[in-house]
Design a protein around this motif. Sequence first.
Motif: not given
Length: 237
Positions: A107-112, A115-118
């Motif tokens: 889950d944190p890997a997906c959130t990060q 955020a990086e793509v954004a």
Amino acid sequence: MKLEVLLSPELLAARAADFFTAELERKPKLTVLVATGNTPMLTYAELERRVQRQELDCSSLTAVQLDEYLGLPESDPRSLYGWMNRSFLEPLGISKVIRFDPNLEPDPACTQFEAEVARAGGIDLAVLGLGPNGHLGFNEPPSNPQSVTRALELTPESLSSNAAYWGELPVPTHALTAGMNLILAARRVLLLVSGAHKRDVLSRALEGPQTPSLPASYLRDTDLTVLADIEAARGLK
Ligand code: PGA
């Protein structure tokens, strides 16, 4: 949507490399979502030849990982990051990468990742293959267009199609995928489709109803260019 039918996989790769080159010339700091799988490999090899001939400079580009199996150590030969690295990053001299952090829980890997793509301003170009079950990355059916970057269980169809990549090794049963949200927000999408075994899914993706049971059908809502070889295109009306 633009559809181009090429007479062979090699001509498809050359056309895809031309498309990619034109995008990069327009914007050297291109952010590119990069599929693995068999279909884009001839294209990446053609891009590598252009880099070697110094016709192409990919050094300002940011590559974004499309998907990854869960539960593999980084050194595992089935790592999709490893495949992207061998086929795309290293040969093209690319050092800027947005990937699923293997040191984080899913889950944190997906959130990060989101955020990086954004922070990078979103995806400029998504280079995609077409799953035999209509998946995009590992957005397995059913996936709605709002599906975010997430962990999921692979379908039997994907387990069976991915088995072709890894010989005797089993296919991991779970994966992370860039969400449909990111793919469908890409400024341009290049879909590469090769082979008679893709005929049926390609015609459903381009001509059938748009439905979560065929995630690729939503690509028609993007600025989509489809490059299909003649074998794949034969089922189209
Ligand atoms: P392939 O895979 O390019 O190896 O056919 C496509 C996919 O499963 O997305």
